[in-house]
Design an enzyme around this catalytic site. Structure first.
Site, PDB file in Angstrom:
ATOM      1  CG  HIS A   1      39.275  47.867  31.268  1.00 56.11           C
ATOM      2  ND1 HIS A   1      38.574  48.210  32.403  1.00 56.11           N
ATOM      3  CD2 HIS A   1      40.191  48.841  31.079  1.00 56.11           C
ATOM      4  CE1 HIS A   1      39.056  49.344  32.880  1.00 56.11           C
ATOM      5  NE2 HIS A   1      40.041  49.755  32.088  1.00 56.11           N
TER       6      HIS A   1
ATOM      7  CG  HIS B   1      47.832  46.463  35.043  1.00 57.92           C
ATOM      8  ND1 HIS B   1      48.497  47.434  34.312  1.00 57.92           N
ATOM      9  CD2 HIS B   1      46.937  47.122  35.814  1.00 57.92           C
ATOM     10  CE1 HIS B   1      48.034  48.617  34.650  1.00 57.92           C
ATOM     11  NE2 HIS B   1      47.081  48.469  35.558  1.00 57.92           N
TER      12      HIS B   1
END
Length: 186
Positions: A48, A126
């Site tokens: 995620h 990220h």
């Protein structure tokens, strides 16, 4: 004697990764594993983009209200997933510069500031794909990451973000979605 129990939950806000992206990242994780580096790979179903780590909280209603308001400030947007690199102790997959993501992250940070102040000065979109456990074969790992530094993983459209509970188990964390927040689609 009356004993009051408060149930604390470890919470974070994130954008889940779609299945197509998970398959591409799994291939890269296999390449990282082959370097012999001492890494713990993140389970693909846990991949995620973190918008905010909240930590231990004893309730979610007020947080849900604030996050709902933040979600309504945004329209769906696209994330192009590209590049791989390292922070201290972490291997990550990044994105092309994305002002919509940064605006969303800033609104989530602002909405949750009274619950937990932000730890990081800069928002760097990220996905954490591995954590380093030691320095074993670190040079081989770094060389493999250099080969992949500009890899393109594809893109996906973001319509929502999620408030998750992170349950730590012996086998690693399990992320349970508490509430999904939809963007404004008007």
């Amino acid at each position: 004697i009356l004993l009051l129990l408060s149930i604390f939950m470890r919470l974070f806000v994130g954008i889940p990764s779609p299945k197509e992206l998970q398959a591409a990242i799994l291939e890269v994780q296999e390449r990282l594993k082959k370097t012999g580096a001492d890494v713990k790979l993140v389970d693909v179903q846990n991949l995620h983009f973190t918008l905010k780590f909240l930590g231990e909280m004893d309730g979610t209603e007020e947080i849900k209200g604030e996050l709902g308001k933040a979600a309504q400030k945004h329209s769906p947007f696209e994330i192009k997933v590209k590049g791989i690199g390292m922070f201290p102790g972490v291997v990550w997959v990044g994105t092309e510069k994305n002002l919509s993501f940064i605006a969303l992250a800033n609104d989530v940070l602002e909405a949750t500031e009274k619950f937990r102040k932000e730890d990081h000065a800069e928002i760097v979109p990220h996905l954490t794909i591995a954590r380093l456990k030691s320095q074993r074969n670190i040079k081989k790992l770094e060389d493999e990451i250099k080969k992949l530094k500009d890899k393109e993983f594809g893109s996906f459209k973001v319509y929502t973000f999620t408030l998750y509970e992170s349950v730590l188990t012996r086998d690693g964390p399990v992320y349970n979605p508490i509430k999904v927040f939809n963007f404004n689609t008007k």
